[in-house]
Scaffold this motif. Sequence first.
Motif, PDB file in Angstrom:
ATOM      1  N   ARG A  89       1.026  54.435   9.836  1.00 50.94           N
ATOM      2  CA  ARG A  89       0.005  55.484   9.702  1.00 50.94           C
ATOM      3  C   ARG A  89      -1.371  54.841   9.828  1.00 50.94           C
ATOM      4  O   ARG A  89      -1.647  53.823   9.174  1.00 50.94           O
ATOM      5  N   TRP A  90      -2.232  55.400  10.652  1.00 50.57           N
ATOM      6  CA  TRP A  90      -3.550  54.819  10.884  1.00 50.57           C
ATOM      7  C   TRP A  90      -4.508  55.920  11.330  1.00 50.57           C
ATOM      8  O   TRP A  90      -4.092  57.070  11.491  1.00 50.57           O
ATOM      9  N   ARG A  93      -2.985  59.542  12.194  1.00 54.87           N
ATOM     10  CA  ARG A  93      -2.047  59.259  13.276  1.00 54.87           C
ATOM     11  C   ARG A  93      -0.798  58.620  12.672  1.00 54.87           C
ATOM     12  O   ARG A  93      -0.903  57.772  11.772  1.00 54.87           O
ATOM     13  N   ASN A  94       0.362  59.065  13.126  1.00 56.69           N
ATOM     14  CA  ASN A  94       1.619  58.612  12.526  1.00 56.69           C
ATOM     15  C   ASN A  94       2.664  58.307  13.583  1.00 56.69           C
ATOM     16  O   ASN A  94       2.817  59.065  14.547  1.00 56.69           O
ATOM     17  N   PRO A 141       0.447  46.926   9.992  1.00 53.92           N
ATOM     18  CA  PRO A 141      -0.630  47.058  10.967  1.00 53.92           C
ATOM     19  C   PRO A 141      -1.849  47.844  10.474  1.00 53.92           C
ATOM     20  O   PRO A 141      -2.856  47.893  11.160  1.00 53.92           O
ATOM     21  N   SER A 142      -1.753  48.472   9.295  1.00 55.79           N
ATOM     22  CA  SER A 142      -2.892  49.248   8.778  1.00 55.79           C
ATOM     23  C   SER A 142      -2.736  49.387   7.270  1.00 55.79           C
ATOM     24  O   SER A 142      -1.618  49.269   6.747  1.00 55.79           O
ATOM     25  N   PRO A 143      -3.826  49.687   6.557  1.00 60.56           N
ATOM     26  CA  PRO A 143      -3.738  49.799   5.091  1.00 60.56           C
ATOM     27  C   PRO A 143      -2.865  50.955   4.608  1.00 60.56           C
ATOM     28  O   PRO A 143      -2.376  50.936   3.504  1.00 60.56           O
ATOM     29  N   GLN A 144      -2.678  52.000   5.460  1.00 59.38           N
ATOM     30  CA  GLN A 144      -1.879  53.155   4.996  1.00 59.38           C
ATOM     31  C   GLN A 144      -0.403  53.035   5.354  1.00 59.38           C
ATOM     32  O   GLN A 144       0.385  53.884   4.953  1.00 59.38           O
ATOM     33  N   SER A 145      -0.040  52.020   6.144  1.00 56.62           N
ATOM     34  CA  SER A 145       1.362  51.930   6.572  1.00 56.62           C
ATOM     35  C   SER A 145       2.229  51.441   5.425  1.00 56.62           C
ATOM     36  O   SER A 145       1.749  50.727   4.539  1.00 56.62           O
ATOM     37  N   GLU A 146       3.492  51.826   5.461  1.00 60.10           N
ATOM     38  CA  GLU A 146       4.398  51.353   4.409  1.00 60.10           C
ATOM     39  C   GLU A 146       5.835  51.316   4.910  1.00 60.10           C
ATOM     40  O   GLU A 146       6.194  51.975   5.889  1.00 60.10           O
ATOM     41  N   ILE A 147       6.615  50.514   4.193  1.00 54.04           N
ATOM     42  CA  ILE A 147       8.052  50.444   4.458  1.00 54.04           C
ATOM     43  C   ILE A 147       8.700  50.965   3.187  1.00 54.04           C
ATOM     44  O   ILE A 147       8.468  50.398   2.117  1.00 54.04           O
ATOM     45  N   PHE A 148       9.437  52.069   3.286  1.00 53.06           N
ATOM     46  CA  PHE A 148      10.096  52.471   2.041  1.00 53.06           C
ATOM     47  C   PHE A 148      11.598  52.571   2.186  1.00 53.06           C
ATOM     48  O   PHE A 148      12.126  52.887   3.240  1.00 53.06           O
TER      49      PHE A 148
END
Length: 465
Positions: A390-391, A324-325, A351-358
């Motif tokens: 992403r979660w 989910r994105n 909010p989740s281990p797959q999230s990122e700020i790039f």
Amino acid sequence: MAVTTTPVDDGAIDGFGEGLHGELLRPEDPNYDETRAVWNGMIDRRPALIARARGISDVIAAVDFAREHDMVLAIRGAGHNIAGNAVCDDGLMLDLSAMRSVQVDPEEKTARVEPGATLADVDHETQAFGLATPLGINSTTGVAGLTLGGGFGWLTRRYGMTVDSLRSVDVVTADGKLRHANEDENEDLFWGVRGGGGNFGVVTAFEFDLHEVGPEVLTGMVVYHGADAPDVLRHVRDFNETAPDESAVWMVLRKAPPLPFLPEEVHGEDVLVVVPFYAGDMAAGEDVLAPIREYGEPIADVVSPHQYAEFQQAFDPLLEPGARNYWKSHNFSTLSDEAIETAIEYAQELPSPQSEIFFAQLGGAMKRVPADATAYPHRDAEYAMNVHTRWEDPADDDRCIAWARAFFDAMAPYATGGVYMNFISEDEGEENLAYGTNQQRLAEVKAAYDPENLFRMNQNVKPAT
Ligand SMILES: Cc1cc2nc3c(=O)[nH]c(=O)nc-3n(C[C@H](O)[C@H](O)[C@H](O)COP(=O)(O)OP(=O)(O)OC[C@H]3O[C@@H](n4cnc5c(N)ncnc54)[C@H](O)[C@@H]3O)c2cc1C
């Protein structure tokens, strides 16, 4: 989104299907579900029909059928669009993913690319001749959607946005006609497709200029502890201000993925991943990137010569389809200390281990193109920031989306006001920010080629009245 307004009788559908060279799928067909699936797992739409085009005649037939039967028409390249515009409820989905040939002319340094091609398809063919065109950073992304929104990646500082290397297009417009567009023919259509999305018709071929790249480039990752992020981000920002066009240094705030070169105790911890990239002479690149690699105390430095086409696939494992994105973006003309502090504050609450700020470094060649030369308007951007949320679990939807929105709002005071059309998640009126100063001209081009707004499953431009 509007649904079918006129019920289409079975006879007309049968006739349409029989006239296609490719398949026509209905909900009861075995590969219907797999064909309607797109990259963002949040999107679950059920078209009444899916036409799998095998060539231009199928595209013309689908456009004519949708127009004549007043059906919503969704166009699918590789299905990566975050908003899920490649698929509609109830209408006709035109799936172009089987049309993916890439023909390189090494003498002319051009590539003719069909609309279902992925970045991997293009890089594979062009790199056979040591050539490339600037595309994105995930090899499974579609060339079509990426190009129509502007397109940026590692080569953008050196050679501009993807649209800056676009030489011509073939487009099936709303009247079902195939038109060729370039700087001298259908110039307004050519201007519009270079950043105006899929608003003007179905592009059946993209012709790109190619540039000499690699096949080896100097790149990799330098990974720092999250605690060092404020200092290192400021250092990279200062370095980037005077770096040559060959160099692009991106920065990613996230939880450490379980990469083999990272010690196990770091996995899942806050890290800053600095990704330096140099497309040019290898020895010169070592010198240019030295101040990045010699700074501070990184956990790991895995920068070395890489095959360009392979590095284009380096981030694919973190970007598998199905999760989910919810994405948002801002452009920045500079990264102020306050912007960096705010980003770090929110990075500590991902909010989740797959999230990122790039932060993707832009500027360079792309900045030297006037804002009205193509429909893509954000020529003032030194950075594009992706709020990449992403979660996996639908129960986390509200929490993750709320984090993304709050972070987006908190960064707005430091940003240019422009957003990237290809990172918009849903219809929130952000098109105005995406099209910026080119909006009025886009509306005029739309009125000329699609006055009834047949192509509306996109970041929509309303026809000028
Ligand atoms: C994992 C990932 C990584 C990404 N990385 C980058 C990046 O590095 N740089 C970057 O610039 N962007 C990047 N993006 C954003 C990407 O550019 C958009 O998601 C783009 O829409 C993908 O194109 P597609 O063909 O795969 O999409 P699709 O979902 O197939 O199509 C998107 C939309 O484009 C239009 N469209 C597609 N094909 C046609 C056509 N032939 N004619 C007319 N209209 C058409 C339609 O409106 C369609 O709904 C990334 C996205 C993802 C998911």
